[in-house]
Every structure is written in C-alpha cells, then in structure tokens.
Design an enzyme around this catalytic site. Sequence first.
Site, PDB file in Angstrom:
ATOM      1  CB  SER A 183      -0.893   0.054   1.168  1.00  0.00           C
ATOM      2  OG  SER A 183      -2.015   0.903   1.057  1.00  0.00           O
TER       3      SER A 183
ATOM      4  CG  ASP B 153      -5.967  -3.183  -4.203  1.00  0.00           C
ATOM      5  OD1 ASP B 153      -6.597  -2.049  -3.853  1.00  0.00           O
ATOM      6  OD2 ASP B 153      -5.166  -3.411  -3.649  1.00  0.00           O
TER       7      ASP B 153
ATOM      8  CG  HIS C 261      -5.671  -2.244  -0.237  1.00  0.00           C
ATOM      9  ND1 HIS C 261      -4.763  -2.404  -1.204  1.00  0.00           N
ATOM     10  CD2 HIS C 261      -5.223  -1.591   0.532  1.00  0.00           C
ATOM     11  CE1 HIS C 261      -3.682  -1.537  -0.826  1.00  0.00           C
ATOM     12  NE2 HIS C 261      -4.094  -0.883   0.448  1.00  0.00           N
TER      13      HIS C 261
END
EC number: 3.1.1.74
Length: 199
Positions: free
Chosen positions: A116, A168, A181
């Site tokens: 991320s 995602d 995610h």
Amino acid sequence: MKFTTLATLALGAVSALAAPVTELESRQLFCRDVYVFFARGTGEVGTLGTVVGPGLSAAVKLAVRDSVEFEGIDYPALVSGYLAGGDRGGARTMANKVSQTASRCPNAKIFISGYSQGAQVTHLAARQLSAADQARVTGVVTFGDPYRDDALPGGLQSRRKTYCNVGDLICAGLPTLLAPHFTYGSDTPDAARWIAARV
C-alpha cells in the site's frame, strides 16, 4: 622470572598466530546473506504492520535457507503521506538502509518491499538510490501498489514483482479501500518463493 618469561613468549606466539582483522572484515563479520527492507501500509501498527509484513517475514525465513534479516521501515504511515504520494522520510530511511547495507555487506542480497503506502515508499526509495546501489538491489516486491503502472528506475524494473488483486482500486491509483486490498497476506508464500529463487 622463568614463569614471566614463558608467559610473555606464549602471549607473543598467540598474537603472532592471530591474523589482524581489517576494518572491512570487522564490518562484514556480522553480515547476513539476505536483507529485506519492508514498508507497511497506511495506519498499520509497528514497523511490519499486520496485512503483509509478518507473513512475508515468516515465509521468507522459511523459504530462504541462508541467514535473513527482515527489517520494517520506521515511518509514520499516515493518510496524509499516502495522499502525498508516499512518505518522503520513510523513503529516505529505506534508501539509506540499502546504501549502508550495500557498503557494509558487499556479498549480501538486498530486497526492498512494501504494501500500500509502503509500496509508494519503496518506489520513492528506489529513485533515491545511486546507480551503484540500484545495481545491488536483487529484487523489488510490492503489494497493493498505487504505483503499479510506474516503471522503476534503471534495471530494477526487470527485477520487480508486483501483486495487485482484481477489484483493488488502490492499485488503480484511486484512494478507495475495498476488501481486495486487505487480502495480500495470501500472496506472501509466493512472494517468498520469488525472493528465494533469486538468492
């Protein structure tokens, strides 16, 4: 007197047999075979987070037979950092870790990784590395990467593995968190095998 003389001779013999340790040898003495520097995602606790870091650390240590140091990058991991394209301080820290390790441990395999916002940090760190230090990075692994479509500098692009789940939106560059995610933990065994194959 005889005892003192004998002791002195014995110590001298031991000193003569002991090879001098150079500064370089001293620095390399505690080197691992493999180093992985990992940046966690936004809002995750600790330095490894919870979604990817701990699982990847365990999987790499299991897959790689050599000695491994898996280190989480200490950075704030705030939402503001993600919105700014990744925390710059975290990127500097990661880049410095790579440079220092490359200098101290010339035979070590070095990997950088992030999830991320940590993937953003990884991209930014790669851009800060000198060409020589980029060449020392054996591989780059990212998960839920907002910069999925951005090429890494130098030869790092050809030494890259990216995991982006269907659905995602973070991987599509959109600041929208959906369930896909948060499932990259299941990809850590495959990522560890990818790393192990390059050691």
